[in-house]
Design a protein around this motif. Structure first.
Motif, PDB file in Angstrom:
ATOM      1  N   GLU A 197       0.835  -1.208   0.000  1.00  0.00           N
ATOM      2  CA  GLU A 197       0.000   0.000   0.000  1.00  0.00           C
ATOM      3  C   GLU A 197       0.875   1.265   0.000  1.00  0.00           C
ATOM      4  OE1 GLU A 197      -3.416   2.240   2.771  1.00  0.00           O
ATOM      5  OE2 GLU A 197      -2.306   0.490   3.532  1.00  0.00           O
ATOM      6  N   LYS A 198       1.862   1.293   0.880  1.00  0.00           N
ATOM      7  CA  LYS A 198       2.729   2.467   0.952  1.00  0.00           C
ATOM      8  C   LYS A 198       3.543   2.638  -0.325  1.00  0.00           C
ATOM      9  CE  LYS A 198       3.178   2.147   6.007  1.00  0.00           C
ATOM     10  NZ  LYS A 198       2.471   3.356   6.413  1.00  0.00           N
ATOM     11  N   GLY A 199       3.950   1.535  -0.930  1.00  0.00           N
ATOM     12  CA  GLY A 199       4.684   1.609  -2.191  1.00  0.00           C
ATOM     13  C   GLY A 199       3.836   2.220  -3.298  1.00  0.00           C
ATOM     14  N   ALA A 200       2.585   1.787  -3.403  1.00  0.00           N
ATOM     15  CA  ALA A 200       1.682   2.340  -4.418  1.00  0.00           C
ATOM     16  C   ALA A 200       1.422   3.822  -4.163  1.00  0.00           C
ATOM     17  CB  ALA A 200       0.369   1.558  -4.418  1.00  0.00           C
ATOM     18  N   ASN A 201       1.269   4.191  -2.909  1.00  0.00           N
ATOM     19  CA  ASN A 201       1.074   5.607  -2.568  1.00  0.00           C
ATOM     20  C   ASN A 201       2.294   6.435  -2.975  1.00  0.00           C
ATOM     21  OD1 ASN A 201      -1.384   4.960  -1.440  1.00  0.00           O
ATOM     22  ND2 ASN A 201      -0.638   4.961   0.669  1.00  0.00           N
ATOM     23  N   GLY A 202       3.482   5.851  -2.788  1.00  0.00           N
ATOM     24  CA  GLY A 202       4.707   6.554  -3.145  1.00  0.00           C
ATOM     25  C   GLY A 202       4.786   6.849  -4.636  1.00  0.00           C
ATOM     26  N   ILE A 203       4.435   5.847  -5.459  1.00  0.00           N
ATOM     27  CA  ILE A 203       4.450   6.053  -6.911  1.00  0.00           C
ATOM     28  C   ILE A 203       3.487   7.168  -7.303  1.00  0.00           C
ATOM     29  CG2 ILE A 203       3.860   4.997  -9.123  1.00  0.00           C
ATOM     30  CD1 ILE A 203       4.866   2.329  -7.988  1.00  0.00           C
ATOM     31  N   ALA A 204       2.300   7.158  -6.712  1.00  0.00           N
ATOM     32  CA  ALA A 204       1.286   8.161  -7.050  1.00  0.00           C
ATOM     33  C   ALA A 204       1.744   9.568  -6.685  1.00  0.00           C
ATOM     34  CB  ALA A 204      -0.027   7.820  -6.340  1.00  0.00           C
ATOM     35  N   VAL A 205       2.320   9.722  -5.499  1.00  0.00           N
ATOM     36  CA  VAL A 205       2.737  11.057  -5.064  1.00  0.00           C
ATOM     37  C   VAL A 205       3.963  11.529  -5.843  1.00  0.00           C
ATOM     38  CG1 VAL A 205       4.310  10.466  -3.156  1.00  0.00           C
ATOM     39  CG2 VAL A 205       2.907  12.514  -3.008  1.00  0.00           C
ATOM     40  N   ALA A 206       4.829  10.596  -6.240  1.00  0.00           N
ATOM     41  CA  ALA A 206       5.997  10.971  -7.042  1.00  0.00           C
ATOM     42  C   ALA A 206       5.560  11.524  -8.392  1.00  0.00           C
ATOM     43  CB  ALA A 206       6.922   9.770  -7.230  1.00  0.00           C
ATOM     44  N   LYS A 207       4.562  10.908  -8.998  1.00  0.00           N
ATOM     45  CA  LYS A 207       4.062  11.390 -10.286  1.00  0.00           C
ATOM     46  C   LYS A 207       3.445  12.779 -10.163  1.00  0.00           C
ATOM     47  CE  LYS A 207       3.133   6.833 -12.308  1.00  0.00           C
ATOM     48  NZ  LYS A 207       2.085   5.881 -12.762  1.00  0.00           N
ATOM     49  N   THR A 208       2.829  13.041  -9.024  1.00  0.00           N
ATOM     50  CA  THR A 208       2.135  14.310  -8.829  1.00  0.00           C
ATOM     51  C   THR A 208       3.078  15.445  -8.449  1.00  0.00           C
ATOM     52  OG1 THR A 208       0.184  13.084  -8.074  1.00  0.00           O
ATOM     53  CG2 THR A 208       0.257  15.438  -7.578  1.00  0.00           C
ATOM     54  N   LEU A 209       4.037  15.160  -7.547  1.00  0.00           N
ATOM     55  CA  LEU A 209       4.834  16.223  -6.938  1.00  0.00           C
ATOM     56  C   LEU A 209       6.319  16.223  -7.295  1.00  0.00           C
ATOM     57  CD1 LEU A 209       3.366  16.187  -3.298  1.00  0.00           C
ATOM     58  CD2 LEU A 209       2.786  17.744  -5.164  1.00  0.00           C
ATOM     59  N   PHE A 210       6.858  15.092  -7.754  1.00  0.00           N
ATOM     60  CA  PHE A 210       8.314  14.958  -7.829  1.00  0.00           C
ATOM     61  C   PHE A 210       8.864  14.777  -9.236  1.00  0.00           C
ATOM     62  CE2 PHE A 210       7.915  12.857  -3.381  1.00  0.00           C
ATOM     63  CZ  PHE A 210       7.755  14.108  -2.802  1.00  0.00           C
ATOM     64  N   ASP A 211       8.041  14.916 -10.255  1.00  0.00           N
ATOM     65  CA  ASP A 211       8.498  14.743 -11.635  1.00  0.00           C
ATOM     66  C   ASP A 211       9.422  15.902 -12.012  1.00  0.00           C
ATOM     67  OD1 ASP A 211       8.882  14.452 -14.344  1.00  0.00           O
ATOM     68  OD2 ASP A 211       6.760  14.222 -14.831  1.00  0.00           O
ATOM     69  N   ARG A 212      10.681  15.603 -12.322  1.00  0.00           N
ATOM     70  CA  ARG A 212      11.651  16.657 -12.620  1.00  0.00           C
ATOM     71  C   ARG A 212      11.327  17.430 -13.897  1.00  0.00           C
ATOM     72  NH1 ARG A 212      17.439  14.035 -10.651  1.00  0.00           N
ATOM     73  NH2 ARG A 212      17.197  14.659  -8.470  1.00  0.00           N
ATOM     74  N   GLN A 213      10.565  16.849 -14.803  1.00  0.00           N
ATOM     75  CA  GLN A 213      10.165  17.612 -15.988  1.00  0.00           C
ATOM     76  C   GLN A 213       9.234  18.762 -15.591  1.00  0.00           C
ATOM     77  OE1 GLN A 213      11.529  17.031 -19.081  1.00  0.00           O
ATOM     78  NE2 GLN A 213      12.790  15.611 -17.891  1.00  0.00           N
ATOM     79  N   ILE A 214       8.351  18.502 -14.668  1.00  0.00           N
ATOM     80  CA  ILE A 214       7.453  19.546 -14.159  1.00  0.00           C
ATOM     81  C   ILE A 214       8.228  20.542 -13.303  1.00  0.00           C
ATOM     82  CG2 ILE A 214       5.443  19.989 -12.692  1.00  0.00           C
ATOM     83  CD1 ILE A 214       4.400  17.220 -13.526  1.00  0.00           C
ATOM     84  N   LEU A 215       9.131  20.027 -12.467  1.00  0.00           N
ATOM     85  CA  LEU A 215       9.929  20.905 -11.603  1.00  0.00           C
ATOM     86  C   LEU A 215      10.851  21.803 -12.425  1.00  0.00           C
ATOM     87  CD1 LEU A 215      10.813  18.255  -8.859  1.00  0.00           C
ATOM     88  CD2 LEU A 215       9.208  20.160  -8.633  1.00  0.00           C
ATOM     89  N   ALA A 216      11.386  21.286 -13.545  1.00  0.00           N
ATOM     90  CA  ALA A 216      12.230  22.103 -14.411  1.00  0.00           C
ATOM     91  C   ALA A 216      11.432  23.248 -15.018  1.00  0.00           C
ATOM     92  CB  ALA A 216      12.838  21.239 -15.517  1.00  0.00           C
ATOM     93  N   LYS A 217      10.194  22.987 -15.362  1.00  0.00           N
ATOM     94  CA  LYS A 217       9.346  24.047 -15.910  1.00  0.00           C
ATOM     95  C   LYS A 217       9.077  25.120 -14.858  1.00  0.00           C
ATOM     96  CE  LYS A 217       5.106  24.897 -18.487  1.00  0.00           C
ATOM     97  NZ  LYS A 217       5.856  25.672 -19.506  1.00  0.00           N
ATOM     98  N   GLN A 218       8.923  24.718 -13.610  1.00  0.00           N
ATOM     99  CA  GLN A 218       8.726  25.692 -12.534  1.00  0.00           C
ATOM    100  C   GLN A 218       9.953  26.602 -12.389  1.00  0.00           C
ATOM    101  OE1 GLN A 218       7.769  23.401  -9.049  1.00  0.00           O
ATOM    102  NE2 GLN A 218       5.759  22.788  -9.810  1.00  0.00           N
ATOM    103  N   VAL A 219      11.148  26.019 -12.485  1.00  0.00           N
ATOM    104  CA  VAL A 219      12.369  26.826 -12.421  1.00  0.00           C
ATOM    105  C   VAL A 219      12.435  27.769 -13.614  1.00  0.00           C
ATOM    106  CG1 VAL A 219      14.893  26.730 -12.550  1.00  0.00           C
ATOM    107  CG2 VAL A 219      13.664  25.186 -11.017  1.00  0.00           C
ATOM    108  N   GLU A 220      12.086  27.261 -14.787  1.00  0.00           N
ATOM    109  CA  GLU A 220      12.057  28.108 -15.983  1.00  0.00           C
ATOM    110  C   GLU A 220      11.147  29.318 -15.772  1.00  0.00           C
ATOM    111  OE1 GLU A 220      11.316  27.474 -20.756  1.00  0.00           O
ATOM    112  OE2 GLU A 220      10.002  26.422 -19.343  1.00  0.00           O
TER     113      GLU A 220
END
Length: 397
Positions: A367-390
Motif C-alpha cells: 500500500e505504501k509503495g503504491a502511494n509513493g508512486i502516485a505522489v511521485a508522479k504528482t509532486l516529484f516529476d523533474r520535468q514539471i519541476l524544471a518548468k517551474q524553475v524556468e
C-alpha cells in the motif's frame, strides 16, 4: 533567454549522484541559451561513459578544482576559493546573460553570482540546496563565534540581494522566510526524481539482480548514498547488528564515504550486510526497485531536518516505502501521504524494530509503495519541476 548557471558540483548520470541539474539543463537547453560555469571534479568519479558531460546545447566553462567528500575543512575552503575565483573571472567575461542562476552549496557560489550580477546589472536567482552556514556550523566545522556571525550575516545579505530564491524543501522555505525575506520571493522546488528511469526497469532486470547478489528469499533493506558524517551511519551499523540473527533480512548498502572502512569491517562480521560500490543513475533505480524498504537517515541536528535527500524521491518513484529519521518535513510527508515510517534519529534499536515491523506487514508495504508512486508522479516529476524553475527565471528577467 540566455541563462548563466553557476554550479561548482555539476555531474552527469554516469556519476553516483542525484543529477537534478543535468535533467534541468537538458530541459532548458531545448528552449534557451545556457552557459554553465562549473568544476570538473566529478568527472574523476564517473562510473560509466554513456552520457555527454553536459546536455546538448549547453556552453561549458569548466575549471579543474579538486573536491572530495573526504576532504577536511582547510582542503574544502581551498576548493571553494579556487572555484569562486574562476567563476568570478568567467562570469565577468562571458557574453552577457539575461539572468544568473547560482546553485549553493557552497555559499561562495551565490556570493560570486551576486557580485557578477551587481557589476553587470543583472537579476540573479539563488538555489538553496542545503542551509549554509547552518550546516557546517552545526557539524562543528566552524568553531569561531566571530566567523559564525559573519557567515550568518553574509547568508542574509545574499537572500536580500537575490531577485528570487529557490529552496528544495518546505522547511528551508520557512527558515528563510523567518529571516524576514518576503514569502513571495521564495519558491519551494523539490529535489525531485527522474520518473522515466524508474518506469524503464522491467521485472526481468530485478530478477537478474536478485540472482546476481544471491538475494533469493531475502527481504532487502536498502541504503543508497554517501557514508558521510551527517548520515548517521553508526546508527545504521548498530541496526544491522541488531538484526543479524534474522535470516530473511538482508541489508544492501551502495555508496562510499567517511565510514566506508568501518562498514567493510562490519560486513566481514555480519552476513546480513552486502556492500556495493557507488552506482550510476540508471543502476541505482534498479536497486530501489529490488528493495522492500529503503532508509533515509541523518544525524540529530536541526539543519539536517530541513534537507531534501535524493534517495527519498527515488525510492518513492520506484514504489519502495521509506523509513526516515528526520523530524522535519519528511516525517510529516511520510505520515500525511502514507508512504513510509518515521523513527527518531540516532536510535538504533528503534530503527531495527521499525524495519522488522515493516517487513512483517507485506500488505502495508504494498500500500505504501503504491502511494509513493502516485505522489511521485504528482509532486516529484523533474520535468514539471524544471518548468517551474524556468518560470522563475523568466519572471525575474
Amino acid at each position: 533567454m540566455h541563462i548563466a548557471v553557476f554550479n561548482q558540483h555539476h555531474h552527469s548520470p554516469d556519476c553516483p549522484a542525484t543529477c537534478r541539474h543535468y535533467t534541468f539543463l537538458e530541459y532548458l537547453a531545448q528552449r534557451h541559451s545556457i552557459s554553465l560555469v562549473t568544476s570538473s571534479a566529478w568527472k574523476q568519479v564517473r562510473i560509466t561513459d554513456k552520457h555527454s558531460w553536459v546536455p546538448a546545447g549547453v556552453q561549458l566553462y569548466e575549471q579543474y578544482v579538486p573536491y572530495q567528500n573526504q576532504m577536511g575543512v582547510a582542503q574544502r575552503l581551498f576548493s571553494y576559493g579556487g572555484f569562486a575565483a574562476y567563476s568570478m573571472a568567467k562570469g565577468l567575461r562571458m557574453p552577457e546573460p539575461n539572468v544568473i542562476w547560482a546553485v549553493s552549496t557552497p555559499l561562495s557560489t551565490p556570493w560570486v553570482a551576486a557580485k557578477v550580477a551587481r557589476l553587470r546589472g543583472l537579476p540573479w536567482v539563488f538555489e538553496v540546496q542545503d542551509l549554509w552556514p547552518a550546516f557546517p556550523i552545526q557539524m562543528g566545522a566552524v568553531k569561531s563565534k566571530w566567523m559564525q556571525q559573519r557567515l550568518y550575516k553574509l547568508e542574509k545579505e545574499l537572500y536580500q540581494s537575490a531577485s528570487h530564491i529557490i529552496t528544495l524543501s518546505p522547511d528551508m522555505t520557512d527558515y528563510i522566510a523567518g529571516l524576514g525575506i518576503p514569502a513571495a520571493k521564495i519558491t519551494t522546488n523539490y529535489n525531485g526524481t527522474d520518473l522515466e528511469l524508474s518506469a524503464a526497469i522491467g521485472e526481468a532486470e530485478i530478477y537478474g539482480l536478485r540472482e546476481q547478489y544471491q538475494l533469493q528469499g531475502k527481504q532487502v533493506v536498502l541504503y543508497a548514498g554517501t557514508y558521510g558524517r551527517a548520515n548517521d551511519i553508526p546508527t545504521l551499523m548498530q541496526a544491522v547488528e541488531y538484526l543479524k540473527s534474522e535470516p530473511a533480512v538482508q541489508f544492501v548498502f551502495a555508496g562510499n564515504g567517511y565510514y566506508e572502512p568501518q562498514l567493510q569491517a562490519l560486513a566481514k562480521q555480519c552476513q546480513n550486510l552486502l556492500l556495493l560500490p557507488p552506482q550510476p543513475r540508471e543502476k541505482i533505480f534498479k536497486l530501489f526497485k529490488l528493495a522492500d524498504v529503503s532508509l533515509v537517515t541523518f544525524n540529530d541536528l536541526p539543519v539536517l531536518a530541513t534537507n531534501s535527500p535524493a534517495k527519498f524521491y527515488d525510492s518513492l518513484a520506484c514504489g519502495t516505502p521509506v523509513i526516515v529519521t528526520n523530524p522535519g518535513w519528511t516525517k510529516s510527508f511520510v505520515e500525511k501521504y502514507n508512504v513510509g515510517w518515521y523513527t527518531p534519529p540516532e536510535q538504533a534499536q528503534l530503527l531495527a524494530q521499525t524495519i522488522k515491523a515493516a517487513l512483517a506487514a507485506p500488505g502495508s508495504l504494498k500500500e505504501k509503495g503504491a502511494n509513493g508512486i502516485a505522489v511521485a508522479k504528482t509532486l516529484f516529476d523533474r520535468q514539471i519541476l524544471a518548468k517551474q524553475v524556468e518560470q522563475v527565471l523568466e519572471q525575474v528577467v
